[in-house]
Scaffold this motif. Structure first.
Motif, PDB file in Angstrom:
ATOM      1  N   CYS A  88       0.849  -1.194   0.000  1.00  0.00           N
ATOM      2  CA  CYS A  88       0.000   0.000   0.000  1.00  0.00           C
ATOM      3  C   CYS A  88       0.883   1.242   0.000  1.00  0.00           C
ATOM      4  O   CYS A  88       1.724   1.412   0.883  1.00  0.00           O
ATOM      5  CB  CYS A  88      -0.911  -0.010   1.227  1.00  0.00           C
ATOM      6  SG  CYS A  88      -2.017   1.407   1.336  1.00  0.00           S
ATOM      7  N   CYS A  90       0.455   4.636   0.823  1.00  0.00           N
ATOM      8  CA  CYS A  90      -0.604   5.315   1.571  1.00  0.00           C
ATOM      9  C   CYS A  90      -0.925   6.708   1.038  1.00  0.00           C
ATOM     10  O   CYS A  90      -2.082   7.106   1.011  1.00  0.00           O
ATOM     11  CB  CYS A  90      -0.226   5.369   3.044  1.00  0.00           C
ATOM     12  SG  CYS A  90       0.000   3.712   3.749  1.00  0.00           S
ATOM     13  N   CYS A 110      -5.028  -1.396   6.236  1.00  0.00           N
ATOM     14  CA  CYS A 110      -3.597  -1.114   6.113  1.00  0.00           C
ATOM     15  C   CYS A 110      -3.126  -0.601   7.464  1.00  0.00           C
ATOM     16  O   CYS A 110      -3.770   0.267   8.057  1.00  0.00           O
ATOM     17  CB  CYS A 110      -3.362  -0.065   5.028  1.00  0.00           C
ATOM     18  SG  CYS A 110      -1.680   0.580   4.979  1.00  0.00           S
TER      19      CYS A 110
END
Length: 126
Positions: A88, A90, A110
């Motif tokens: 991920c 972010c 996450c």
């Protein structure tokens, strides 16, 4: 050498048309006489073309659909097993990827940004 070619070509012109071997004429410019890609495709290529015509994505070639990443609308991650590692990013300007294991079942978050991901089963096309 040139004189022999001239004699042979003159002799061939004297032969009757019925005895000469004639090749069947191919009308390549006429529509409908050439096989289309769908008619020529066989095996795996044919399966992929049929899936693409149905709107399916057999090898995950298309861009994935965007999801909100919330608990109600998680990012769907296809997997052929019951777990998969997910990366991920972010925020758009991040220079690192947060990696975590995603397991089959409920949507998971996450650990850094809180986006939700859910593992879905994926069948291989062959």
């Amino acid at each position: 050498m040139a004189s022999r070619l001239l004699r042979v070509s003159a002799a061939l012109r004297l032969l009757p048309a019925a005895s000469a071997r004639t090749m069947p004429a191919r009308h390549l410019g006429v529509p409908g006489n050439l096989a289309s890609d769908e008619e020529q495709a066989t095996g795996m290529e044919r399966k992929v073309m049929e899936a693409m015509n149905k709107g399916l994505d057999p090898y995950s070639m298309f861009r994935p659909k965007r999801y909100a990443g919330t608990k109600e609308d998680p990012n769907l991650v296809p997997s052929i097993t019951n777990k998969r590692i997910v990366g991920c990013v972010c925020e758009e300007d991040n220079s690192y990827v947060v990696w975590f294991w995603l397991h089959k079942g409920e949507a998971q978050r996450c650990p850094s940004c809180g986006a939700h991901y859910k593992l879905i089963p994926h069948e291989l096309p062959h």
